[in-house]
Every structure is written in structure tokens, then in C-alpha cells.
Design an enzyme around this catalytic site. Structure first.
Site, PDB file in Angstrom:
ATOM      1  N   TYR A 171       0.826  -1.208   0.000  1.00  0.00           N
ATOM      2  CA  TYR A 171       0.000   0.000   0.000  1.00  0.00           C
ATOM      3  C   TYR A 171       0.861   1.260   0.000  1.00  0.00           C
ATOM      4  O   TYR A 171       1.855   1.338   0.705  1.00  0.00           O
ATOM      5  CB  TYR A 171      -0.909   0.028   1.233  1.00  0.00           C
ATOM      6  N   TRP A 188       1.182   5.616  -1.850  1.00  0.00           N
ATOM      7  CA  TRP A 188       0.900   6.544  -2.942  1.00  0.00           C
ATOM      8  C   TRP A 188       1.985   6.588  -3.997  1.00  0.00           C
ATOM      9  O   TRP A 188       1.758   7.105  -5.089  1.00  0.00           O
ATOM     10  CB  TRP A 188       0.694   7.944  -2.374  1.00  0.00           C
TER      11      TRP A 188
HETATM   12  N1  LIG Z   1      -1.102  18.608   1.853  1.00  0.00           N
HETATM   13  C1  LIG Z   1      -1.570  17.344   1.874  1.00  0.00           C
HETATM   14  N2  LIG Z   1      -2.772  17.066   1.331  1.00  0.00           N
HETATM   15  C2  LIG Z   1      -3.251  15.788   1.369  1.00  0.00           C
HETATM   16  C3  LIG Z   1      -2.486  14.729   1.910  1.00  0.00           C
HETATM   17  C4  LIG Z   1      -1.220  15.055   2.474  1.00  0.00           C
HETATM   18  O1  LIG Z   1      -0.502  14.179   2.983  1.00  0.00           O
HETATM   19  N3  LIG Z   1      -0.803  16.357   2.432  1.00  0.00           N
HETATM   20  N4  LIG Z   1      -2.979  13.440   1.873  1.00  0.00           N
HETATM   21  C5  LIG Z   1      -4.065  13.128   0.939  1.00  0.00           C
HETATM   22  C6  LIG Z   1      -4.740  11.887   1.332  1.00  0.00           C
HETATM   23  S1  LIG Z   1      -3.972  10.403   1.000  1.00  0.00           S
HETATM   24  C7  LIG Z   1      -5.956  11.864   1.894  1.00  0.00           C
HETATM   25  S2  LIG Z   1      -6.695  10.371   2.254  1.00  0.00           S
HETATM   26  C8  LIG Z   1      -6.683  13.102   2.202  1.00  0.00           C
HETATM   27  C9  LIG Z   1      -7.268  13.037   3.586  1.00  0.00           C
HETATM   28  O2  LIG Z   1      -8.261  13.984   3.750  1.00  0.00           O
HETATM   29  P1  LIG Z   1      -8.886  14.145   5.202  1.00  0.00           P
HETATM   30  O3  LIG Z   1      -9.010  12.836   5.849  1.00  0.00           O
HETATM   31  O4  LIG Z   1     -10.112  14.951   5.104  1.00  0.00           O
HETATM   32  O5  LIG Z   1      -7.692  15.009   5.863  1.00  0.00           O
HETATM   33  P2  LIG Z   1      -7.091  15.174   7.320  1.00  0.00           P
HETATM   34  O6  LIG Z   1      -6.076  16.262   7.199  1.00  0.00           O
HETATM   35  O7  LIG Z   1      -6.625  13.897   7.865  1.00  0.00           O
HETATM   36  O8  LIG Z   1      -8.305  15.690   8.162  1.00  0.00           O
HETATM   37  C10 LIG Z   1      -9.013  16.858   7.803  1.00  0.00           C
HETATM   38  C11 LIG Z   1      -9.460  17.580   9.050  1.00  0.00           C
HETATM   39  O9  LIG Z   1     -10.451  16.844   9.753  1.00  0.00           O
HETATM   40  C12 LIG Z   1     -10.504  17.374  11.063  1.00  0.00           C
HETATM   41  N5  LIG Z   1     -10.980  16.378  12.022  1.00  0.00           N
HETATM   42  C13 LIG Z   1     -10.269  15.398  12.599  1.00  0.00           C
HETATM   43  N6  LIG Z   1     -11.049  14.681  13.426  1.00  0.00           N
HETATM   44  C14 LIG Z   1     -12.274  15.225  13.386  1.00  0.00           C
HETATM   45  C15 LIG Z   1     -13.505  14.925  14.027  1.00  0.00           C
HETATM   46  O10 LIG Z   1     -13.655  13.990  14.805  1.00  0.00           O
HETATM   47  N7  LIG Z   1     -14.560  15.723  13.726  1.00  0.00           N
HETATM   48  C16 LIG Z   1     -14.459  16.771  12.857  1.00  0.00           C
HETATM   49  N8  LIG Z   1     -15.555  17.470  12.612  1.00  0.00           N
HETATM   50  N9  LIG Z   1     -13.307  17.070  12.247  1.00  0.00           N
HETATM   51  C17 LIG Z   1     -12.230  16.305  12.492  1.00  0.00           C
HETATM   52  C18 LIG Z   1      -9.079  17.786  11.399  1.00  0.00           C
HETATM   53  O11 LIG Z   1      -9.072  19.063  11.993  1.00  0.00           O
HETATM   54  C19 LIG Z   1      -8.366  17.723  10.080  1.00  0.00           C
HETATM   55  O12 LIG Z   1      -7.548  18.849   9.813  1.00  0.00           O
HETATM   56  O13 LIG Z   1      -5.812  14.222   2.121  1.00  0.00           O
HETATM   57  C20 LIG Z   1      -5.092  14.256   0.893  1.00  0.00           C
HETATM   58  N10 LIG Z   1      -4.477  15.539   0.815  1.00  0.00           N
HETATM   59  N1  LIG Z   2      -2.066   8.708  12.271  1.00  0.00           N
HETATM   60  C1  LIG Z   2      -2.439   8.741  11.000  1.00  0.00           C
HETATM   61  N2  LIG Z   2      -1.828   7.946  10.104  1.00  0.00           N
HETATM   62  C2  LIG Z   2      -2.218   7.976   8.814  1.00  0.00           C
HETATM   63  C3  LIG Z   2      -3.237   8.845   8.382  1.00  0.00           C
HETATM   64  C4  LIG Z   2      -3.879   9.659   9.339  1.00  0.00           C
HETATM   65  O1  LIG Z   2      -4.811  10.423   9.025  1.00  0.00           O
HETATM   66  N3  LIG Z   2      -3.441   9.603  10.630  1.00  0.00           N
HETATM   67  N4  LIG Z   2      -3.594   8.871   7.052  1.00  0.00           N
HETATM   68  C5  LIG Z   2      -3.375   7.661   6.273  1.00  0.00           C
HETATM   69  C6  LIG Z   2      -3.562   7.860   4.844  1.00  0.00           C
HETATM   70  S1  LIG Z   2      -5.073   8.522   4.371  1.00  0.00           S
HETATM   71  C7  LIG Z   2      -2.669   7.458   3.906  1.00  0.00           C
HETATM   72  S2  LIG Z   2      -3.122   7.506   2.253  1.00  0.00           S
HETATM   73  C8  LIG Z   2      -1.369   6.901   4.299  1.00  0.00           C
HETATM   74  C9  LIG Z   2      -0.233   7.316   3.344  1.00  0.00           C
HETATM   75  O2  LIG Z   2       0.800   6.404   3.433  1.00  0.00           O
HETATM   76  P1  LIG Z   2       1.802   6.147   2.213  1.00  0.00           P
HETATM   77  O3  LIG Z   2       1.113   6.291   0.917  1.00  0.00           O
HETATM   78  O4  LIG Z   2       2.486   4.866   2.488  1.00  0.00           O
HETATM   79  O5  LIG Z   2       2.812   7.356   2.422  1.00  0.00           O
HETATM   80  P2  LIG Z   2       3.874   7.996   1.448  1.00  0.00           P
HETATM   81  O6  LIG Z   2       4.739   8.867   2.281  1.00  0.00           O
HETATM   82  O7  LIG Z   2       3.173   8.629   0.297  1.00  0.00           O
HETATM   83  O8  LIG Z   2       4.731   6.754   0.963  1.00  0.00           O
HETATM   84  C10 LIG Z   2       5.146   6.582  -0.341  1.00  0.00           C
HETATM   85  C11 LIG Z   2       6.550   5.998  -0.338  1.00  0.00           C
HETATM   86  O9  LIG Z   2       6.850   5.661  -1.692  1.00  0.00           O
HETATM   87  C12 LIG Z   2       8.121   6.200  -2.043  1.00  0.00           C
HETATM   88  N5  LIG Z   2       8.101   6.409  -3.503  1.00  0.00           N
HETATM   89  C13 LIG Z   2       7.729   7.507  -4.189  1.00  0.00           C
HETATM   90  N6  LIG Z   2       7.827   7.295  -5.502  1.00  0.00           N
HETATM   91  C14 LIG Z   2       8.278   6.032  -5.672  1.00  0.00           C
HETATM   92  C15 LIG Z   2       8.569   5.238  -6.813  1.00  0.00           C
HETATM   93  O10 LIG Z   2       8.418   5.639  -7.953  1.00  0.00           O
HETATM   94  N7  LIG Z   2       9.010   3.970  -6.590  1.00  0.00           N
HETATM   95  C16 LIG Z   2       9.188   3.477  -5.344  1.00  0.00           C
HETATM   96  N8  LIG Z   2       9.624   2.235  -5.218  1.00  0.00           N
HETATM   97  N9  LIG Z   2       8.917   4.209  -4.247  1.00  0.00           N
HETATM   98  C17 LIG Z   2       8.454   5.465  -4.409  1.00  0.00           C
HETATM   99  C18 LIG Z   2       8.249   7.445  -1.208  1.00  0.00           C
HETATM  100  O11 LIG Z   2       9.610   7.821  -1.084  1.00  0.00           O
HETATM  101  C19 LIG Z   2       7.608   6.992   0.107  1.00  0.00           C
HETATM  102  O12 LIG Z   2       8.529   6.369   0.954  1.00  0.00           O
HETATM  103  O13 LIG Z   2      -1.041   7.305   5.626  1.00  0.00           O
HETATM  104  C20 LIG Z   2      -2.058   6.940   6.551  1.00  0.00           C
HETATM  105  N10 LIG Z   2      -1.586   7.154   7.916  1.00  0.00           N
HETATM  106 MO   LIG Z   3      -5.068   8.708   2.078  1.00  0.00          MO
END
Ligand SMILES: Nc1nc2c(c(=O)[nH]1)N[C@H]1C(S)=C(S)[C@@H](COP(=O)(O)OP(=O)(O)OC[C@H]3O[C@@H](n4cnc5c(=O)[nH]c(N)nc54)[C@H](O)[C@@H]3O)O[C@H]1N2
Ligand SMILES: Nc1nc2c(c(=O)[nH]1)N[C@H]1C(S)=C(S)[C@@H](COP(=O)(O)OP(=O)(O)OC[C@H]3O[C@@H](n4cnc5c(=O)[nH]c(N)nc54)[C@H](O)[C@@H]3O)O[C@H]1N2
Ligand SMILES: [Mo]
Length: 762
Positions: A106, A108
Site C-alpha cells: 500500500y 501513494w
Molecule cells: N497537503 C496534503 N494534502 C493531502 C495529503 C497530504 O498528505 N498532504 N494526503 C491526501 C490523502 S492520501 C488523503 S486520504 C486526504 C485526507 O483527507 P482528510 O481525511 O479529510 O484530511 P485530514 O487532514 O486527515 O483531516 C481533515 C481535518 O479533519 C478534522 N478532524 C479530525 N477529526 C475530526 C472529528 O472527529 N470531527 C471533525 N468534525 N473534524 C475532524 C481535522 O481538523 C483535520 O484537519 O488528504 C489528501 N491531501
Molecule cells: N495517524 C495517522 N496515520 C495515517 C493517516 C492519518 O490520518 N493519521 N492517514 C493515512 C492515509 S489517508 C494514507 S493515504 C497513508 C499514506 O501512506 P503512504 O502512501 O504509504 O505514504 P507515502 O509517504 O506517500 O509513501 C510513499 C513511499 O513511496 C516512495 N516512492 C515515491 N515514488 C516512488 C517510486 O516511484 N518507486 C518506489 N519504489 N517508491 C516510491 C516514497 O519515497 C515513500 O517512501 O497514511 C495513513 N496514515
Molecule cells: Mo489517504
């Protein structure tokens, strides 16, 4: 200047052949993000993996359980690394088969769809005999399982969401649970061409729309929204929403005609609202005692919602928590009670603000991708059960109505993901990663996961290879020719898998006899021909490759989710068992889960401000997505580094909570609970609700060698709980946990994760 696409936006860059000399936003992007500057500053950082490495203990003693994460690494040649790995893969497949290989992988990875690392590793393992895969995502663990039972599958909800242009033109009230975060909507899987969050919100405002953000953080919505901020206790949104529903129900504001025609099960749910199930009327006074939001404010909001064109959006974060299904389901139920689903500017949405790709114009086609082949192994895990699986081979668990058993994994293969970023309770994951015989990681960087591997292969970054890409749902398709040579001995994942496949006798199967360049041309031309047959003319490959981003054909510029269902529910039924919106689900009820019964309910999470544990750990840690990067990616890049405090990730506290602990801005603090602890740098900010500590994910896990439950850098997953959202979904619950914070005393330990791990020559 050549154009390039990342998950966080497109940029134009100049290069001297080895590095980017100038980077500026793509000229087509109205709201570019500073995240693009992380790329150039990270490319030649010391934490790039410069050549293949093998963990010393594995090299000396061979495959087997081991103390991963503590050992030195031995640099080896590509020949040696590939021979060793091919030999080990042959052994594992011969002795145990694909049922013993975890290839879920898993993560991105990077933009650029041919080199999409998950597609590459899956295709490769499929050639060898398959692998145990994963289901769902960390993003949407609860949603992906719940929504098909009650509304529609996640794919439909994403691809057929009401377009932002319709909301901007028609909504009069947007109630955003979890906000409409400008930081999140900077990002989209595969890339974003034109960022537009501030733009559509501004237009909506100009058209007379009011915004209400329900969130622990005031800045979860852009200033342009001029939003009313309501901050319930995190994890209590379900109670808040039940009270909104109770007001609608008791004051005759629910649209009974809509409920009768388009939904099933309202009566059972209404009985719960009215106190018929547990003797408790779910009125605003009841909700005030749980959420901390004044009853009067809840009542007023419910009446306002019923009086105007209202759109309810629930962010993805709300379901990334224990019982995360409940607020999501209630978002759907509230929208159904308002009776505006299928109308312009009304209804329900999921994640407007969670990513840039929600509410885009409907695309006719997606760009071509590398086919992954078929996996002969049908075993899988819900993605966030990785540590449970490795720790409990043969162990039983429940998921979406099934009784399942964890496989016995001997080899873990990861390319393009970082479980030591994304998983909860990292010390537990470290124990789990000690169990298999072999762990293989491809990554451009010494990610925390690479540091817990046996064989580490250096991957290229997107700027170092030829590819093309478009974000999910995005209308622009970018050619992405390499801008620089690779760092050190880094190679494309495709090259590595092709070399391994050759050694394992499946070379032709994996490569199809094509080089990268031949694949890009072949996949593009095949796709172009298919589109031509439908009457859409696109440039040929050579013109595309040497030109600018092209626009993909659209099916519709504007779309209203469920408008066809509303117009004719008989001809356009939903794909739920009843064909309607399920306010009560007989299917879910039949599973007998008390943590997710047949209709939405309020369940007290183990870790929220109202639980007994809050006496010892009185702060709710909100571990949301980082503003300055994507997940853990390029944490050493200059934009990400610019917000660190003495090298540590910033944690935000309300002034009252900081004062109560005698803390000042810039202090290094220790965040802790019974599972672990981490350091962080303190930022005091009244945009944070009292009782909250906000520490985003993404700081590279830097475990104290003497105590891996302690991270010296600020990774919140040192303290989060590794538990599924419910037995229904087993989704990730990383968003919320309880902690306490104190000033760090004693000398500040050096970070080790900003340098490569210890290496040794054998
Ligand atoms: N810059 C940036 N953008 C991203 C990502 C990133 O790593 N960096 N990751 C991407 C990915 S993979 C995903 S899945 C999305 C995730 O998108 P989301 O899951 O929506 O993003 P989060 O930042 O985890 O949470 C958004 C907000 O929800 C609020 N929140 C937390 N708990 C609660 C609660 O119990 N109730 C309410 N009402 N609000 C709450 C928090 O204040 C938080 O800032 O973002 C994407 N966009
Ligand atoms: N506590 C907490 N934990 C969370 C979340 C949260 O809200 N709270 N959010 C969750 C969510 S929504 C998500 S989506 C996950 C994200 O978790 P991940 O998707 O696992 O996080 P990334 O940092 O995007 O990891 C991508 C890795 O791939 C590597 N990479 C980039 N390009 C390439 C490539 O071309 N080839 C190879 N081999 N490697 C590459 C990068 O260097 C990096 O190490 O985290 C989750 N974890
Ligand atoms: Mo995510």
C-alpha cells in the site's frame, strides 16, 4: 522549460541534466502550492538511497526473523542484490507459494502512471504466482465498505460527485464536517493540474452561500469561506448529527415524501432518535453534553438547513477513527431527511476539501495504465490490518460479514509505500516486521520502511524517468519526459522487476518484450485508437510526447450526483440491496456487529475527551495530513523543513492548554500515552480548539535505539492506536487518540533519520 506533474501539482522546470535549476508553477494553475519546491531540494539529499543495500544480519545468516531496524546495511552491486533477491523469491515461492508473500504494498508512490509502483509490483508478483493483497485504503477504510451497503460504491461516489461548479452556483448553505481544507485539496492521487478550492468557495460566497465548518481547527477551511466555526469534541460528530436529525424529525422538518420514495428504514432510525431503543431522546440537549456545542446552536442550524438549499459534506478524516462509519452514514441520512439529494447544490458529498479530485467535471476516459495481470491468490487483508496479520498467522478476525483467518507471511514486498509512515502504533509494527523471513523495499529514499528492510533497492524519482500522467478525474494529461539523470545508481522499478523476472524465468511475461519507451508508446496508441473509434481525436504519441499537457475528453462539464435516481428511482435504482438509500441496512444488521449495527448510532470511542482515559491523557491528538508535504514524501525537502521547530515536527496547542502546562512557543515537548511517545516543537495557536493537540503525520519515524516506542522527530504514529474502525470495515483509525504533553527535559537528541543509516563493508 519542461512541464512535470506531481501528486501536488504541475510545475515547469529547467535542469542542468543532473538537477533542477529552476522550478515554477505550471502556468495553467490558478492556485499553485509551495509543495512543488520539495522536489528539487530533496533530489540529491544524503537520504537518497545511492545504490542497493542488504541488511548485515540477513546477509550473514540468511532469511529468517530478525531485529529489523537496528542493524547496519552492506552496500552491494546491482548484480549481487538482484541475484540474492531472485534466489530468495524462488525459495519462498517454491516452499510456500504466493499465499506466503504479502505484496499489498500500500502507498501513494509517485505521479506518473506507467511507473506507478503498486501496479509494477503487482504485475511482477502475479508473474511469479501471486500474492496476498490488500483491500481498501488508509484514506477511506470505513467508507469503502459502508457506502456500497447504503448508497453507492466509492468509485461512483468519487467519479459522479456533484461538480464544484454546481455547488458554487446553487448551494445556499454548505455544512462541512471536517472542513474544506485548503491543505488537503492541494493534493490528488496522480496529480492536480488546476487547484481551485479557494476559487469555487469564493464564487459560492459571491452567489450568497453561507459556510459552516465543523472541525477542531479553525483553519480547516479557507478564509474566503468566511465560515461560522463550530468545534465539537473530536469523535463526537455522530451525536451532533443525530441531534440535527432529531430536530428535523420532531419539528416536522424532514421531507417525508423523499424518505418514502427514495429510502428504506427511516422508521427504525426515527425510533432510535425518539428514544424508543435506549430510552434516550437524541435531542440537542443530549448532544450538547457529548459534543460541547450549545443545544441552541444545534437546533438553529437544523432549522436553517431545512429552510434553504443545503449541501452536507463529510471529510474523509471523520471515518478514519473508531466507529468512523457512523458520522458518514449520518451525513447521508441527514441529506436524505432534507430531501435535496439529486438537486443542484443540495444533498451529500464526501471529501470536498479532502483532495483536489472530488467534484471535478466528469471525464470520459482515464489515461492508459500498465495492466497488472491476474492474481491467482485470492487471500487478502483489509489494508490496515498489516501488523495483526504479521503478528497472528492463523488468527481469526471479522470483516464485512465474513469470518476470516490471517495468512502466514514469509516474505513482504513493498514498492511505493511507507508503512512506517502510514500505520498506527509503530513500535508494534516494528515487532511485526521482525517476524517474516525477508522484507524487500524499493524506495528513492531511506524511508523508515527501507530502514526496516533486508534488501533495499534504490528507485528513481519521477523527474529522473520517462512517464506520463494525469490525476484521478483530472482533465489534463501530461507528458513527463525525464528532466535529469538518476541519482547515484537509482533505477526505475520497472527495470528492477524486469531484471528479477528475467532471472526467475518470467522475463517475457513481465516485460511483454517492451522497454519503457515502447510501453509508453504502445499503451498511448492503443488508448488513442479506442478513443478515435468513439469519435475523439487526440494527437499521436510523438506529438503528445514533444508537446504540452493535452485535455482529455469530458462526458459532462457539470454533474449533479444522484439526479437520475431522483428523476426516476425505478429505472435508475441504486446498487444497494433495496435499490434505495438505506437508512436501515438489513445486510449490516444481519452481521450482528454492536460496533456497527443496522442504522447509524452514537457509540462512545475508547479515546475521546469524554472517556475515562482522558483523566490521564487529557488532550485529543488530531493526527491529520501535513500541510507542507504529501504524507512522508520529501520530508527533507525545503518547504517541509521550513516549518520544523529545532528539526522537530510542529504540534499546535490552544493558548490555554499551553499555559496550563507552562509551555511556550518553540519549546520541545514530549507527547505521550501508554503506547509510546514522540518529541515535537510547540506552536501555540488559537485556531486550535482547547483540548486538542494537532500533530500532522509525515515526520520520518526516528526511533530511539534504546526504546523504539519513542520517536525523536515527531511522528504521531508512535502514539496512535492500531485498531480497526469496526468489525464491519476494519478501517484505519489513525486520526484520533488521547495523549498528554510535557516539556522535554535534558539535552535534545540528534536526529538520525535525516542521514543515511549506518553502513559497513563486509
Ligand atoms: N497537503 C496534503 N494534502 C493531502 C495529503 C497530504 O498528505 N498532504 N494526503 C491526501 C490523502 S492520501 C488523503 S486520504 C486526504 C485526507 O483527507 P482528510 O481525511 O479529510 O484530511 P485530514 O487532514 O486527515 O483531516 C481533515 C481535518 O479533519 C478534522 N478532524 C479530525 N477529526 C475530526 C472529528 O472527529 N470531527 C471533525 N468534525 N473534524 C475532524 C481535522 O481538523 C483535520 O484537519 O488528504 C489528501 N491531501
Ligand atoms: N495517524 C495517522 N496515520 C495515517 C493517516 C492519518 O490520518 N493519521 N492517514 C493515512 C492515509 S489517508 C494514507 S493515504 C497513508 C499514506 O501512506 P503512504 O502512501 O504509504 O505514504 P507515502 O509517504 O506517500 O509513501 C510513499 C513511499 O513511496 C516512495 N516512492 C515515491 N515514488 C516512488 C517510486 O516511484 N518507486 C518506489 N519504489 N517508491 C516510491 C516514497 O519515497 C515513500 O517512501 O497514511 C495513513 N496514515
Ligand atoms: Mo489517504
Amino acid at each position: 522549460m519542461a512541464t512535470h506533474l506531481t501528486h501536488w501539482g504541475a510545475f515547469e522546470a529547467s535542469s542542468d541534466g543532473a538537477r533542477l535549476t529552476e522550478v515554477r508553477p505550471w502556468r495553467g494553475d490558478p492556485e499553485p502550492t509551495p509543495l512543488i519546491s520539495n522536489v528539487a531540494s530533496a533530489q540529491h539529499h544524503p537520504t537518497r538511497v545511492d545504490q542497493p543495500y542488504v541488511r548485515r544480519g540477513w546477509l550473514e545468516h540468511g532469511p529468517g526473523p530478525g531485529a529489523r531496524g537496528a542493524d547496519e546495511f552492506v552496500p552491494v552491486t546491482w548484480e549481487t542484490a538482484l541475484d540474492l533477491l531472485a534466489g530468495e523469491l524462488a525459495r519462498v515461492y517454491r516452499e510456500y507459494g504466493g499465499e506466503a508473500v504479502y505484496g499489498g504494498s500500500y502507498g501513494w508512490a509517485s505521479a506518473g502512471r506507467f511507473h506507478h509502483a503498486q501496479s509494477q509490483v503487482h504485475r511482477f508478483l502475479n508473474c511469479l504466482g501471486g500474492y496476498v493483497s490488500h483491500r481498501n485504503s488508509y484514506s477511506l477504510g470505513a467508507s469503502t465498505v459502508l457506502l456500497p451497503h447504503i448508497l453507492a460504491d466509492m468509485g461512483t461516489i468519487m467519479a459522479r460527485a456533484t461538480t464544484k461548479s454546481v455547488l458554487a452556483g446553487h448551494s445556499k448553505l454548505v455544512v462541512a464536517f471536517g472542513g474544506l481544507s485548503p491543505k488537503n485539496s492541494a493534493v490528488s492521487p496522480g496529480g492536480v493540474s488546476r487547484h481551485d478550492t479557494r476559487g469555487w468557495i469564493e464564487t459560492a460566497r459571491a452567489n450568497g452561500c453561507r459556510f459552516v465548518t465543523v472541525s477542531p481547527l479553525r483553519d480547516d477551511i479557507p478564509g474566503e469561506a468566511q465560515a461560522e466555526w463550530i468545534a465539537p469534541r473530536p469523535g463526537s460528530d455522530a451525536a451532533f448529527m443525530l441531534a440535527l436529525a432529531q430536530v428535523l424529525d420532531s419539528e416536522g422538518l424532514a421531507d417525508n415524501e423523499f424518505l418514502d420514495t427514495y429510502t428504506v428504514g427511516y422508521a427504525r432510525f426515527a425510533e432510535y432518535l425518539r428514544g424508543g431503543v435506549d430510552g434516550q431522546v437524541k435531542d440537542p440537549e443530549w448532544a450538547e453534553s457529548i459534543t460541547g456545542v450549545p443545544a441552541e446552536r444545534i437546533r438553529r442550524l437544523a432549522r436553517e438547513m431545512a429552510s434553504t438549499r443545503t449541501f452536507i459534506t463529510v471529510s474523509w478524516s471523520l471515518q478514519r477513527a473508531q466507529y468512523g462509519e457512523q458520522p458518514l452514514w449520518l451525513g447521508v441520512v441527514l441529506a436524505a431527511m432534507l430531501g435535496q439529494i439529486g438537486l443542484p447544490g443540495g444533498g451529500f458529498g464526501h471529501g470536498y476539501g479532502s483532495a483536489a479530485n472530488v467534484g471535478l467535471a466528469v471525464r470520459l476516459t482515464s489515461p492508459p495504465r500498465l495492466p497488472q495481470g491476474a492474481n491467482p491468490v485470492d487471500d487478502y487483508i483489509p489494508v490496515a490490518r498489516i501488523a495483526d496479520m504479521l503478528l497472528n498467522p492463523g488468527g481469526a478476525y471479522e470483516y464485512n460479514g465474513e469470518h476470516r483467518t490471517y495468512p502466514d507471511i514469509k516474505l513482504v514486498y513493498w514498492a511505493g509505500g511507507n508503512p512506517f509512515h502510514h500505520h498506527q502504533n509503530l513500535a508494534r509494527l516494528r515487532t511485526a516486521f521482525a517476524r517474516p523471513d525477508t522484507v524487500v523495499v524499493h524506495d528513492p529514499f531511506w524511508s523508515a520502511t527501507a530502514r526496516h528492510a533486508d534488501i533495499v533497492l534504490p528507485a528513481t524519482m519521477t523527474i529522473e524517468r520517462d512517464d506520463y500522467g494525469a490525476g484521478e478525474g483530472d482533465r489534463f494529461f501530461f507528458p513527463m519526459p525525464a528532466l535529469t539523470t538518476p541519482h547515484g545508481q537509482a533505477r526505475d522499478d520497472y527495470w528492477m522487476f524486469a531484471e528479477l523476472a528475467e532471472r526467475l524465468g518470467v522475463g517475457k511475461e513481465f516485460t511483454g518484450g517492451r522497454t519503457t519507451g515502447e510501453w509508453l508508446r504502445y499503451l498511448y496508441e492503443e488508448w488513442r485508437t479506442r478513443l478515435l473509434a468513439k469519435g475523439h481525436t487526440l494527437p499521436d504519441f510523438d506529438a503528445f510526447w514533444s508537446g504540452e499537457a493535452i485535455e482529455l475528453p469530458l462526458e459532462a462539464e457539470e454533474h449533479i450526483a444522484f439526479a437520475d435516481f431522483r428523476a426516476d428511482p425505478v429505472s435508475h435504482p441504486l446498487h444497494t440491496p433495496s435499490g434505495r438509500i438505506e437508512i436501515f441496512s438489513e445486510t449490516i444488521a444481519s452481521f450482528g456487529y454492536d460496533d456497527c449495527p443496522g442504522h447509524p448510532v452514537w457509540r462512545e470511542p475508547d479515546e475521546w475527551l469524554g472517556s475515562p482515559l482522558a483523566a490521564r491523557f487529557p488532550l485529543q491528538l488530531v493526527a491529520n495530513q501535513p500541510r507542507t508535504k504529501l504524507h512522508s514524501q520529501l520530508d527533507i525537502g525545503d518547504h517541509s523543513q521550513s516549518t520544523k521547530i529545532r528539526g522537530r515536527e510542529p504540534v499546535r496547542l490552544h493558548p490555554e492548554d499551553a499555559a496550563a502546562r507552562g509551555l511556550a512557543t518553540g519549546d520541545i515537548v514530549r507527547i505521550y500515552n501508554d503506547r509510546g511517545s514522540c518529541l515535537a516543537g510547540l506552536a501555540i495557536d488559537d485556531a486550535v480548539r482547547p483540548g486538542i493537540a494537532q500533530l500532522s503525520t509525515g515526520a520520518w519515524y526516528d526511533p530511539d535505539p534504546a526504546d523504539p516506542t519513542h520517536c525523536r522527530h515527531g511522528n504521531p504514529n508512535a502514539v496512535t492506536n492500531d485498531r480497526g474502525a469496526s468489525r464491519l470495515s476494519q478501517g484505519c483509525t489513525g486520526q484520533l487518540s488521547l495523549v498528554e504533553i510535557e516539556r522535554h527535559t535534558g539535552p535534545l537528541p540528534d536526529l538520525t533519520v535525516t542521514a543515511p543509516p549506518r553502513t559497513t563493508e563486509l
